[in-house]
Design a protein around this motif. Structure first.
Motif, PDB file in Angstrom:
ATOM      1  N   THR A 116       0.809  -1.222   0.000  1.00  0.00           N
ATOM      2  CA  THR A 116       0.000   0.000   0.000  1.00  0.00           C
ATOM      3  C   THR A 116       0.846   1.278   0.000  1.00  0.00           C
ATOM      4  N   PRO A 117       1.874   1.387   0.851  1.00  0.00           N
ATOM      5  CA  PRO A 117       2.681   2.617   0.825  1.00  0.00           C
ATOM      6  C   PRO A 117       3.320   2.871  -0.539  1.00  0.00           C
ATOM      7  N   TRP A 118       3.742   1.819  -1.223  1.00  0.00           N
ATOM      8  CA  TRP A 118       4.360   1.987  -2.539  1.00  0.00           C
ATOM      9  C   TRP A 118       3.329   2.483  -3.548  1.00  0.00           C
ATOM     10  N   ILE A 119       2.103   1.972  -3.437  1.00  0.00           N
ATOM     11  CA  ILE A 119       1.028   2.406  -4.337  1.00  0.00           C
ATOM     12  C   ILE A 119       0.756   3.898  -4.158  1.00  0.00           C
ATOM     13  N   LEU A 120       0.678   4.330  -2.912  1.00  0.00           N
ATOM     14  CA  LEU A 120       0.407   5.746  -2.639  1.00  0.00           C
ATOM     15  C   LEU A 120       1.580   6.620  -3.031  1.00  0.00           C
ATOM     16  N   LEU A 121       2.796   6.146  -2.773  1.00  0.00           N
ATOM     17  CA  LEU A 121       3.990   6.925  -3.079  1.00  0.00           C
ATOM     18  C   LEU A 121       4.079   7.251  -4.567  1.00  0.00           C
ATOM     19  N   ALA A 122       3.721   6.276  -5.401  1.00  0.00           N
ATOM     20  CA  ALA A 122       3.814   6.477  -6.851  1.00  0.00           C
ATOM     21  C   ALA A 122       2.569   7.140  -7.416  1.00  0.00           C
ATOM     22  N   GLY A 123       1.391   6.624  -7.066  1.00  0.00           N
ATOM     23  CA  GLY A 123       0.160   7.108  -7.665  1.00  0.00           C
ATOM     24  C   GLY A 123      -0.203   8.530  -7.297  1.00  0.00           C
ATOM     25  N   ALA A 305      13.057   4.426  -9.124  1.00  0.00           N
ATOM     26  CA  ALA A 305      14.161   4.526  -8.165  1.00  0.00           C
ATOM     27  C   ALA A 305      13.629   4.710  -6.749  1.00  0.00           C
ATOM     28  N   ALA A 306      12.563   5.505  -6.600  1.00  0.00           N
ATOM     29  CA  ALA A 306      11.975   5.717  -5.276  1.00  0.00           C
ATOM     30  C   ALA A 306      11.398   4.415  -4.719  1.00  0.00           C
ATOM     31  N   ALA A 307      10.721   3.656  -5.576  1.00  0.00           N
ATOM     32  CA  ALA A 307      10.127   2.389  -5.127  1.00  0.00           C
ATOM     33  C   ALA A 307      11.197   1.391  -4.710  1.00  0.00           C
ATOM     34  N   ILE A 308      12.221   1.258  -5.524  1.00  0.00           N
ATOM     35  CA  ILE A 308      13.299   0.320  -5.212  1.00  0.00           C
ATOM     36  C   ILE A 308      14.077   0.801  -3.997  1.00  0.00           C
ATOM     37  N   GLY A 309      14.322   2.107  -3.935  1.00  0.00           N
ATOM     38  CA  GLY A 309      15.055   2.653  -2.802  1.00  0.00           C
ATOM     39  C   GLY A 309      14.313   2.473  -1.492  1.00  0.00           C
ATOM     40  N   LEU A 310      12.995   2.680  -1.506  1.00  0.00           N
ATOM     41  CA  LEU A 310      12.205   2.490  -0.293  1.00  0.00           C
ATOM     42  C   LEU A 310      12.217   1.026   0.130  1.00  0.00           C
ATOM     43  N   GLY A 311      12.153   0.133  -0.832  1.00  0.00           N
ATOM     44  CA  GLY A 311      12.236  -1.286  -0.504  1.00  0.00           C
ATOM     45  C   GLY A 311      13.561  -1.645   0.153  1.00  0.00           C
ATOM     46  N   ARG A 312      14.641  -1.106  -0.363  1.00  0.00           N
ATOM     47  CA  ARG A 312      15.957  -1.367   0.225  1.00  0.00           C
ATOM     48  C   ARG A 312      16.039  -0.797   1.636  1.00  0.00           C
ATOM     49  N   THR A 323       8.135   3.903  10.750  1.00  0.00           N
ATOM     50  CA  THR A 323       8.671   5.269  10.724  1.00  0.00           C
ATOM     51  C   THR A 323       9.173   5.633   9.334  1.00  0.00           C
ATOM     52  N   LEU A 324       9.867   4.696   8.690  1.00  0.00           N
ATOM     53  CA  LEU A 324      10.417   4.952   7.365  1.00  0.00           C
ATOM     54  C   LEU A 324       9.302   5.128   6.331  1.00  0.00           C
ATOM     55  N   LEU A 325       8.277   4.289   6.413  1.00  0.00           N
ATOM     56  CA  LEU A 325       7.173   4.402   5.469  1.00  0.00           C
ATOM     57  C   LEU A 325       6.414   5.715   5.673  1.00  0.00           C
ATOM     58  N   ALA A 326       6.233   6.107   6.923  1.00  0.00           N
ATOM     59  CA  ALA A 326       5.565   7.382   7.205  1.00  0.00           C
ATOM     60  C   ALA A 326       6.372   8.547   6.645  1.00  0.00           C
ATOM     61  N   ALA A 327       7.695   8.459   6.787  1.00  0.00           N
ATOM     62  CA  ALA A 327       8.555   9.521   6.261  1.00  0.00           C
ATOM     63  C   ALA A 327       8.480   9.577   4.744  1.00  0.00           C
ATOM     64  N   ALA A 328       8.410   8.402   4.109  1.00  0.00           N
ATOM     65  CA  ALA A 328       8.311   8.365   2.655  1.00  0.00           C
ATOM     66  C   ALA A 328       7.000   8.975   2.178  1.00  0.00           C
ATOM     67  N   LEU A 329       5.903   8.597   2.825  1.00  0.00           N
ATOM     68  CA  LEU A 329       4.598   9.137   2.433  1.00  0.00           C
ATOM     69  C   LEU A 329       4.469  10.603   2.787  1.00  0.00           C
ATOM     70  N   GLY A 330       5.244  11.064   3.745  1.00  0.00           N
ATOM     71  CA  GLY A 330       5.225  12.482   4.083  1.00  0.00           C
ATOM     72  C   GLY A 330       5.671  13.350   2.928  1.00  0.00           C
ATOM     73  N   GLY A 331       6.457  12.763   2.023  1.00  0.00           N
ATOM     74  CA  GLY A 331       6.906  13.517   0.856  1.00  0.00           C
ATOM     75  C   GLY A 331       5.780  13.902  -0.078  1.00  0.00           C
ATOM     76  N   LEU A 332       4.615  13.254   0.088  1.00  0.00           N
ATOM     77  CA  LEU A 332       3.483  13.569  -0.781  1.00  0.00           C
ATOM     78  C   LEU A 332       2.919  14.956  -0.516  1.00  0.00           C
ATOM     79  N   VAL A 333       3.405  15.633   0.510  1.00  0.00           N
ATOM     80  CA  VAL A 333       2.987  17.015   0.742  1.00  0.00           C
ATOM     81  C   VAL A 333       3.346  17.882  -0.467  1.00  0.00           C
ATOM     82  N   PHE A 334       4.351  17.435  -1.209  1.00  0.00           N
ATOM     83  CA  PHE A 334       4.763  18.207  -2.388  1.00  0.00           C
ATOM     84  C   PHE A 334       3.796  18.031  -3.554  1.00  0.00           C
ATOM     85  N   SER A 335       2.767  17.200  -3.385  1.00  0.00           N
ATOM     86  CA  SER A 335       1.728  17.040  -4.409  1.00  0.00           C
ATOM     87  C   SER A 335       0.544  17.973  -4.181  1.00  0.00           C
TER      88      SER A 335
END
Length: 453
Positions: A116-123, A305-312, A323-335
């Motif tokens: 789910t976090p990857w879906i939201l991060l990209a979509g 790259a973001a998807a693969i990087g988040l997985g790593r 915490t890491l997933l929340a930080a990644a999804l926090g970047g969606l503020v730029f949308s």
């Protein structure tokens, strides 16, 4: 698929569709003539008349004779035939760029994980949302295809890689450039099947236009690289032509910050983005500008790259996953800018202006139409569509067009003296002579039609 993943995909698809269709209905398209071109050609193909069109006279419009080679145009004809409306094509792109991109990103993770976090991060990324509402551009279909190719490479799934390569080949003739940027990722996987499919795709993309056209392409982002470089070094041209490009690039990259952990994709993406921003001679590649779709060659690399990087990242620090997933999804503020713009389009659609209402009424009216650019996409589902400013307004041509159309939307106020004023005067004479009269004036636009008798 988990319920949360399915819900996220549906939500992303709904947002992508709503944004794209609302922009169309609000008459806020980036390049209305191009959208009218693609729709009218598809309308003709669905009726068995080939990809003929009259919106843009400089382009043959046929599948193989157009300026760009986009075989995806043939793929979407059956869907359009089932739901024949320009909204169908607009919604298709909106879904492909949001939910399609999200699904491709999710494919980079094992099914046993919650994706789910990857879906939201990209979509919901600024890049996916902006490109999803970018009129109708075959080049944008590169985005989910290239991401799926990357997912297949990193997962070592030849089927995914092959499907992604095929999708890229269908999009446009520049597919080889983006597929070539995946070579570092493919090589690092230490397997031969994925790289072999990728190389075959690159070779096919290079060969296809040469087989059909006899040459590689019709348009280049820069036709004089040495001259441009000399102008940059001598200070005759700024390194950053359009600050809006840099602003959008910053938002996309900040929203995709886990991409720093996948340099094999991020470095080619940054190199490509820098080339577009510094060396391109075309219009700005940013939201609200006609060159936005050019970013379809770099956005998929950033998102993959973001998807693969988040997985790593979460695999390396499993105890800090939340915490890491929340930080990644926090970047969606730029949308947020994309979301607020989409909301404005929705409001304009729900509260149509008199001109918007008139255009909607004319959609159901048969016969040819002459129109200003902004209304062209909504009026393009017909055999004859002429767009003012997109054919030579000679006296003879104006007389001919006036006899071809049954409706016309032209500005009511005469422009200042000069060629535009001369053209305006010719229409004022030619349209009445052809039997048309002004039936209404809406927001400074004269609505012409034939009298009932």
């Amino acid at each position: 698929m988990r319920r949360a993943e399915a819900t996220a995909l549906l939500a992303v698809a709904a947002l992508g569709t709503t944004s794209a269709v609302a922009r169309l209905r609000a008459m806020a398209s980036l390049s209305p003539p191009d959208l009218a071109f693609f729709h009218q050609a598809t309308w003709s193909a669905a009726r068995g008349d080939g990809f003929t069109q009259t919106a843009l006279e400089f382009d043959a419009g046929t599948l193989f004779g157009s300026i760009h080679l986009s075989l995806i145009r043939a793929v979407w004809v059956p869907l359009y035939a089932a739901l024949p409306a320009v909204e169908t094509l607009i919604a298709l792109q909106g879904i492909a760029l949001t939910a399609g991109t999200a699904a491709a990103v999710a494919a980079s993770r094992p099914r046993s994980h919650d994706r789910t976090p990857w879906i939201l991060l990209a979509g919901l990324s600024p890049g996916a949302l902006a490109l999803g509402a970018c009129d109708l551009r075959p080049l944008t279909f590169l985005v989910p295809a290239v991401i799926l190719t990357a997912a297949g490479l990193v997962r070592r799934r030849p089927l995914l890689t092959g499907l992604g390569v095929l999708g890229a080949l269908l999009a446009r003739e520049e597919a080889w450039m983006v597929l070539a940027a995946l070579l570092p990722l493919a090589i690092l996987q230490r397997t031969w099947r994925g790289p072999a499919l990728l190389i075959a795709g690159i070779a096919s993309s290079l060969a296809l236009p040469r087989v059909i056209w006899g040459h590689g392409g019709n348009i280049a982002a820069n036709t004089d690289l040495p001259g441009t470089l000399d102008a940059l070094l001598s200070g005759q041209r700024p390194w950053i032509r359009w600050p809006v490009e840099l602003y959008f690039a910053g938002r996309v990259l900040l929203a995709a910050w886990p991409a720093v952990l996948c340099p094999e994709l991020l470095v080619p993406a940054l190199a490509g983005w820098a080339y577009i921003s510094i060396f391109s001679q075309l219009e700005p590649a940013a939201p609200q500008h006609g060159g936005l779709h050019y970013l379809s060659v770099v956005v998929p690399l950033v998102l993959a790259a973001a998807a693969i990087g988040l997985g790593r990242l979460v695999d390396r620090y499993p105890t800090r996953q939340r915490t890491l997933l929340a930080a990644a999804l926090g970047g969606l503020v730029f949308s947020i800018p994309e979301a607020t713009t989409a909301a404005r389009w929705v409001v304009r659609t729900l509260q149509p202006t008199p001109l918007q209402a008139t255009v909607q009424q004319l959609r159901a009216s048969p016969g040819g139409v002459l129109t200003i650019s902004s209304a062209a996409p909504l009026l393009s589902g017909r055999q004859t569509l002429r767009i003012q400013g997109h054919f030579a307004p000679t006296p003879e041509r104006i007389t001919t067009v006036a006899t071809e159309v049954d409706h016309a939307l032209l500005y009511a106020e005469r422009p200042p003296d000069g060629p535009p004023a001369d053209e305006w005067d010719r229409w004022q004479n030619a349209l009445p002579e052809a039997g048309l009269e002004v039936q209404a004036i809406e927001e400074g636009v004269a609505v012409w039609g034939r009298s009932p008798d």
